[in-house]
Design a protein around this motif. Structure first.
Motif, short mmCIF file in Angstrom:
data_model
loop_
_atom_site.label_atom_id
_atom_site.label_comp_id
_atom_site.label_asym_id
_atom_site.label_seq_id
_atom_site.Cartn_x
_atom_site.Cartn_y
_atom_site.Cartn_z
N GLU A 135 -14.78 41.30 -18.33
CA GLU A 135 -15.59 40.09 -18.16
C GLU A 135 -14.69 38.86 -18.14
O GLU A 135 -13.76 38.74 -18.94
CB GLU A 135 -16.63 39.95 -19.27
N GLU A 137 -15.17 34.52 -17.91
CA GLU A 137 -16.12 33.41 -17.99
C GLU A 137 -15.41 32.09 -17.76
O GLU A 137 -14.27 31.89 -18.19
CB GLU A 137 -16.78 33.35 -19.37
N ASN A 139 -16.77 28.06 -18.25
CA ASN A 139 -17.91 27.24 -18.65
C ASN A 139 -17.51 25.77 -18.78
O ASN A 139 -16.35 25.44 -19.07
CB ASN A 139 -18.47 27.71 -20.00
N ARG A 159 -20.03 33.72 -14.75
CA ARG A 159 -19.59 34.94 -15.43
C ARG A 159 -19.34 36.02 -14.39
O ARG A 159 -20.14 36.21 -13.47
CB ARG A 159 -20.64 35.42 -16.44
N GLN A 185 -24.57 31.42 -15.60
CA GLN A 185 -25.02 31.58 -16.97
C GLN A 185 -25.27 30.21 -17.60
O GLN A 185 -24.67 29.21 -17.20
CB GLN A 185 -24.03 32.38 -17.81
N SER A 187 -25.25 28.22 -21.30
CA SER A 187 -24.55 28.40 -22.56
C SER A 187 -24.82 27.23 -23.50
O SER A 187 -24.91 26.08 -23.08
CB SER A 187 -23.04 28.54 -22.32
N ASP A 205 -25.13 32.72 -24.88
CA ASP A 205 -25.03 32.66 -23.42
C ASP A 205 -26.13 33.54 -22.82
O ASP A 205 -26.34 34.67 -23.27
CB ASP A 205 -23.68 33.17 -22.92
N PHE A 207 -27.09 35.17 -19.10
CA PHE A 207 -26.41 35.33 -17.82
C PHE A 207 -27.15 36.28 -16.88
O PHE A 207 -27.97 37.11 -17.29
CB PHE A 207 -24.97 35.85 -18.03
#
Length: 313
Positions: A135, A137, A139, A159, A185, A187, A205, A207
């Motif tokens: 994964e 991310e 943000n 994401r 996503q 957050s 979060d 998503f």
């Protein structure tokens, strides 16, 4: 994995030394360090993840109408990871940018499998194919301060979830099924400063990711072959949430210690999945049969406690 951990430690030590030198120079020039207007932070965690994969939760659904399968007692599904989080925070404009990454692999997950069909009841230890999940991310947050010691980080971003299931395709160990998904996503993070050096964080979060499925027809054994009509147009979808709670202790001007718990709950499902499998037994052609391979959606869970150290400058 050991080389990656040593690499992270090397980076952390170098950033720590650089931040010390910068602080010393600033104090020697001005007599006292000025209040910072921005902050870069690198956080490295040592986390023991317990991974409940889709391969396990959905296995009981890959059955024909005349057979029932029950799975339980999943084993060898824990992994020690070193997730990395890098962030930038601007105190004047009240915003924060953050990126993070991790990857987890399970080499030999297995569970009890109880089968019930016309031949009776049987139990066995079943070994799933090796698998991996990663994964990434990115943000962006707006910082809001309802109280003097309480900050809220409101935002979201992108994401990316990649998922592999490995198999012996022509005995070369390549992947059997691979998903590359990405999506938005939302957050939110909350940080409360109890004292000058002690604080607590909570984050959540939500998503949704979607992406292409790549598939290679597996060979079950030297006597058994599987032919498929392909997977053109098939996609994979992850939707779920990630939650985390942690405590931080600032034991140095430029370093923090972290202790917390993290959980990623995602519901995986196929999109436009319409696949037929022809299984052919070379030594016993009469055992040839066709299945549609249809599977309903099910969940994946990653969870575990972590300790971490961060350096900021």
């Amino acid at each position: 994995m050991d080389r990656i951990q040593k690499y992270y430690v090397f980076i952390l030590l170098n950033l720590f030394l650089i931040s010390n030198l910068q602080s010393s120079e600033e104090i020697s020039k001005n007599g006292a360090s000025e209040k910072k207007k921005q902050k870069f932070e690198l956080l490295l965690k040592r986390q023991t993840y317990s991974y409940i994969p889709y391969n396990f939760t959905s296995y009981s659904e890959k059955t024909d109408p005349y057979e029932s399968i029950e799975t339980n007692h999943l084993q060898q599904n824990q992994k020690v990871l070193v997730p990395a989080v890098f962030s930038y925070e601007n105190y004047e404009k009240n915003y924060r940018a953050e990126i993070s990454y991790y990857e987890v692999e399970l080499v030999n997950p297995n569970s009890n499998v109880i089968r019930s069909n016309s031949n009776g009841l049987s139990a066995e230890r079943f070994y799933y194919s090796p698998l991996a999940r990663s994964e990434f991310e990115a943000n962006f947050y707006k910082i809001v301060s309802p109280l003097q010691n309480w900050n809220l980080y409101l935002g979201g971003g992108l994401r990316n979830i990649n998922k592999y299931t490995y198999g012996k395709y022509m005995l070369d160990g390549a992947f059997q099924e691979y998903f590359y998904t990405y999506g938005p996503q939302v957050s939110i993070q909350s940080s409360y400063q109890f004292t000058e050096n002690f604080s607590a964080n909570i984050s959540l979060d939500l998503f949704y990711t979607e992406g292409t499925r790549f598939f290679r027809t597996p060979i079950i054994s030297t006597d058994t072959l599987v032919f498929t009509n392909g997977s053109a147009g098939t996609k994979g979808i992850f939707r779920g949430y990630e939650s985390e709670i942690s405590l931080q202790y600032r034991f140095h001007e430029n370093m923090k210690f972290h202790l917390g718990y993290n959980q990623i709950y995602s519901y995986f499902s196929y999109l436009h999945f319409d696949q037929l499998n022809l299984t052919y037994n070379i030594s016993s052609p009469s055992l040839t049969y066709i299945t549609n391979g249809s599977r309903s959606g099910n969940y994946e869970i990653l969870r575990g406690f972590f300790v971490g150290f961060s350096v900021f400058f």
